[in-house]
Design an enzyme around this catalytic site. Structure first.
Site, PDB file in Angstrom:
ATOM      1  N   GLY A  14      47.119  32.141 -14.360  1.00  0.00           N
ATOM      2  CA  GLY A  14      48.473  31.792 -13.899  1.00  0.00           C
ATOM      3  C   GLY A  14      48.522  31.765 -12.384  1.00  0.00           C
ATOM      4  N   ARG A  24      43.350  29.467   2.219  1.00  0.00           N
ATOM      5  CA  ARG A  24      43.244  29.161   3.662  1.00  0.00           C
ATOM      6  C   ARG A  24      42.462  30.261   4.397  1.00  0.00           C
ATOM      7  NH1 ARG A  24      46.581  30.999   7.825  1.00  0.00           N
ATOM      8  NH2 ARG A  24      46.849  29.594   9.606  1.00  0.00           N
ATOM      9  N   ARG A  75      43.260  27.778 -17.605  1.00  0.00           N
ATOM     10  CA  ARG A  75      42.676  28.833 -18.449  1.00  0.00           C
ATOM     11  C   ARG A  75      41.650  28.097 -19.315  1.00  0.00           C
ATOM     12  NH1 ARG A  75      46.524  33.090 -17.653  1.00  0.00           N
ATOM     13  NH2 ARG A  75      48.672  32.369 -17.591  1.00  0.00           N
ATOM     14  N   GLY A 105      43.989  36.906 -11.636  1.00  0.00           N
ATOM     15  CA  GLY A 105      44.351  38.194 -12.227  1.00  0.00           C
ATOM     16  C   GLY A 105      43.230  38.763 -13.078  1.00  0.00           C
ATOM     17  N   ASP A 106      43.571  39.603 -14.036  1.00  0.00           N
ATOM     18  CA  ASP A 106      42.532  40.317 -14.789  1.00  0.00           C
ATOM     19  C   ASP A 106      41.611  39.379 -15.579  1.00  0.00           C
ATOM     20  OD1 ASP A 106      44.696  39.828 -16.542  1.00  0.00           O
ATOM     21  OD2 ASP A 106      44.035  41.417 -17.893  1.00  0.00           O
ATOM     22  N   THR A 129      48.360  37.344  -8.726  1.00  0.00           N
ATOM     23  CA  THR A 129      49.159  37.278  -9.963  1.00  0.00           C
ATOM     24  C   THR A 129      50.541  37.840  -9.664  1.00  0.00           C
ATOM     25  OG1 THR A 129      49.514  38.261 -12.152  1.00  0.00           O
ATOM     26  CG2 THR A 129      48.021  39.446 -10.723  1.00  0.00           C
ATOM     27  N   ASP A 131      52.265  39.391 -11.709  1.00  0.00           N
ATOM     28  CA  ASP A 131      52.507  40.563 -12.565  1.00  0.00           C
ATOM     29  C   ASP A 131      52.281  41.911 -11.875  1.00  0.00           C
ATOM     30  OD1 ASP A 131      53.084  38.799 -14.557  1.00  0.00           O
ATOM     31  OD2 ASP A 131      51.290  39.167 -15.758  1.00  0.00           O
ATOM     32  N   ASP A 133      49.758  43.751 -11.903  1.00  0.00           N
ATOM     33  CA  ASP A 133      49.204  44.701 -12.874  1.00  0.00           C
ATOM     34  C   ASP A 133      47.719  44.987 -12.662  1.00  0.00           C
ATOM     35  OD1 ASP A 133      48.417  42.166 -13.550  1.00  0.00           O
ATOM     36  OD2 ASP A 133      48.808  42.350 -15.687  1.00  0.00           O
ATOM     37  N   ARG A 175      53.622  39.994 -18.802  1.00  0.00           N
ATOM     38  CA  ARG A 175      53.116  39.984 -20.170  1.00  0.00           C
ATOM     39  C   ARG A 175      52.844  41.385 -20.694  1.00  0.00           C
ATOM     40  NH1 ARG A 175      49.052  35.359 -20.520  1.00  0.00           N
ATOM     41  NH2 ARG A 175      48.485  36.406 -18.617  1.00  0.00           N
ATOM     42  N   ALA A 190      71.004  46.450 -12.069  1.00  0.00           N
ATOM     43  CA  ALA A 190      71.059  46.263 -13.529  1.00  0.00           C
ATOM     44  C   ALA A 190      71.458  47.572 -14.201  1.00  0.00           C
ATOM     45  CB  ALA A 190      69.703  45.799 -14.043  1.00  0.00           C
ATOM     46  N   GLU A 191      72.186  47.460 -15.310  1.00  0.00           N
ATOM     47  CA  GLU A 191      72.643  48.647 -16.024  1.00  0.00           C
ATOM     48  C   GLU A 191      71.528  49.276 -16.842  1.00  0.00           C
ATOM     49  OE1 GLU A 191      74.555  46.083 -15.418  1.00  0.00           O
ATOM     50  OE2 GLU A 191      76.183  47.113 -14.393  1.00  0.00           O
ATOM     51  N   SER A 219      80.932  43.854 -16.347  1.00  0.00           N
ATOM     52  CA  SER A 219      79.842  43.003 -16.843  1.00  0.00           C
ATOM     53  C   SER A 219      78.639  43.915 -16.947  1.00  0.00           C
ATOM     54  CB  SER A 219      79.520  41.878 -15.868  1.00  0.00           C
ATOM     55  OG  SER A 219      78.973  42.410 -14.671  1.00  0.00           O
ATOM     56  N   ARG A 250      75.050  36.960 -23.797  1.00  0.00           N
ATOM     57  CA  ARG A 250      74.272  35.770 -23.455  1.00  0.00           C
ATOM     58  C   ARG A 250      72.857  36.187 -23.056  1.00  0.00           C
ATOM     59  NH1 ARG A 250      78.037  33.704 -25.399  1.00  0.00           N
ATOM     60  NH2 ARG A 250      79.226  31.886 -24.715  1.00  0.00           N
TER      61      ARG A 250
HETATM   62  O1  F6P Z   1      50.096  36.439 -15.655  1.00  0.00           O
HETATM   63  C1  F6P Z   1      51.106  35.751 -15.040  1.00  0.00           C
HETATM   64  C2  F6P Z   1      52.081  35.196 -16.041  1.00  0.00           C
HETATM   65  O2  F6P Z   1      53.083  34.503 -15.338  1.00  0.00           O
HETATM   66  C3  F6P Z   1      52.701  36.226 -16.986  1.00  0.00           C
HETATM   67  O3  F6P Z   1      53.752  36.960 -16.392  1.00  0.00           O
HETATM   68  C4  F6P Z   1      53.125  35.357 -18.130  1.00  0.00           C
HETATM   69  O4  F6P Z   1      53.190  36.073 -19.319  1.00  0.00           O
HETATM   70  C5  F6P Z   1      52.020  34.335 -18.202  1.00  0.00           C
HETATM   71  O5  F6P Z   1      51.448  34.270 -16.921  1.00  0.00           O
HETATM   72  C6  F6P Z   1      52.478  32.978 -18.643  1.00  0.00           C
HETATM   73  O6  F6P Z   1      51.372  32.148 -18.731  1.00  0.00           O
HETATM   74  P1  F6P Z   1      51.433  30.581 -18.981  1.00  0.00           P
HETATM   75  O7  F6P Z   1      51.864  29.927 -17.695  1.00  0.00           O
HETATM   76  O8  F6P Z   1      50.045  30.207 -19.356  1.00  0.00           O
HETATM   77  O9  F6P Z   1      52.440  30.356 -20.048  1.00  0.00           O
END
Ligand code: F6P
Length: 328
Positions: A14, A24, A75, A105-106, A129, A131, A133, A175, A190-191, A219, A250
């Site tokens: 991603g 760069r 990917r 990422g990983d 990434t 994320d 993570d 994810r 956020a609540e 809200s 919603r």
């Molecule tokens: O790992 C980055 C990420 O944006 C995640 O947060 C998300 O779950 C995933 O990639 C979505 O991947 P794709 O663009 O392949 O749907």
């Protein structure tokens, strides 16, 4: 130690805002040190498909502020097979590539580690990434931008939620991790925040929301990390529908808007630092490490630790949300 004359750089998995700034930095640092630079388009898939491009100083002009990645990303399922990886290495050798800088990422780092183990090609990672993570860096490239994008979107949702006194469930990306959810949730008042790192039983969620509505009726925003065990905002809304009918609930799934856009100053600086550090690490003979920033200092972490060790969310922030969200 083999001499280093040429490196290849690629982005994989991603995309994240700031990947261009990292490319760069890799290119300019390498050229500054008289190394040739090959760009691989479409990550591992491009290695297999022979999709290479020579990168010069001018190739990376005017990209520091751009989201996405000029090298494209993918990917690759073929790279998961040994034959695919063998083909990738053959192609890299034909390009006289001595070492790799992998930005991603990983999943990207797992691929790079296998490539190194099987074929001995030196590789250094740059964490890209949204994320956040990855163990071994306080922040990943793109995380700050994604948070700010999500925050702006959620602020807008709050306006309309207020106008109708509605309950909104907003799903943010992540994810397997709740970093974006936690910090954007805190930043938007956020609540309630639901993330994979803090397991919440459906009954607890119901009780929390009932408590929130007892003290206020303006809200309410619930931020749900994509990877939360509730199954995401859409599924959660289905489960809560009956109990909260009066709030005209919603759902809003922010999705890929969080991945795009011009990187923040923070992400551009981080990407510049880490892209450059990765090239310097290769020049020092390092391999299978990721360049990260820990406590404001550049650090190298063994690549396999970046996914095998768990990076924890900040529990203090999670507690803080409970205290501060009471009357937003
Ligand atoms: O790992 C980055 C990420 O944006 C995640 O947060 C998300 O779950 C995933 O990639 C979505 O991947 P794709 O663009 O392949 O749907």
């Amino acid at each position: 130690m083999k001499t280093l004359n040429r490196i290849a750089v690629f982005t994989s998995g991603g995309d994240s805002p700031g990947m261009n700034a990292a490319v760069r930095a890799v290119v300019r640092t390498a050229l500054h040190n008289d190394l040739g630079v090959t760009g691989v388009r479409f990550g591992y898939q491009g290695m297999i498909d022979n999709d290479f491009v020579e990168l010069e100083d001018h190739s990376v002009s005017g990209i520091i502020q751009r989201g996405g990645t000029i090298l494209k990303s993918a990917r690759s399922s073929r790279f998961r097979e040994y034959e695919g990886r063998e083909q990738a290495v053959k192609n890299l050798k034909k390009q006289n590539v001595d070492a790799l800088v992998a930005i991603g990422g990983d999943g990207t780092f797992r691929g790079a580690t296998i490539l190194n183990e099987e074929f001995g090609i030196p590789v250094v990672g740059v964490p890209g990434t949204i994320d956040n993570d990855l163990y071994g860096t306080d922040e990943t490239i793109g995380y700050d931008t994604a948070m700010n994008t999500a925050m702006e979107a959620i602020d807008k949702i709050r306006d309309t939620a207020d106008a109708h006194e509605r309950l909104f469930l907003v799903e943010v990306m992540g994810r397997e991790a709740g970093f974006i959810a936690l910090e954007t949730g805190l930043a938007t008042g956020a609540e309630l925040i639901l993330l994979p790192e803090a397991v919440s039983h459906p009954d607890d969620i119901r009780n929390s929301l009932h408590d929130i509505f007892k003290v206020q009726r303006r809200s309410s925003l619930v931020i749900v990390a994509e990877g939360d065990e509730t199954g995401g905002a859409v599924k959660l809304a289905e489960n809560l529908k009956e109990d909260f009918e009066q709030y005209d609930m919603r759902v809003s799934v922010l999705g890929h808007i969080q991945r795009g856009g011009s990187p923040t100053a923070h992400d551009r600086v981080l990407a510049s630092q880490l892209g450059s550090a990765a090239v310097r690490a290769l020049m020092d003979g390092q391999s299978s490490v990721m360049a990260g920033v820990v406590n404001h200092k550049t650090r190298l972490t063994p690549m396999n630790k970046t996914w095998s060790m768990k990076k924890s969310i900040n529990q203090e922030l999670l507690e803080l949300v409970k205290v501060l969200s009471k009357s937003d």
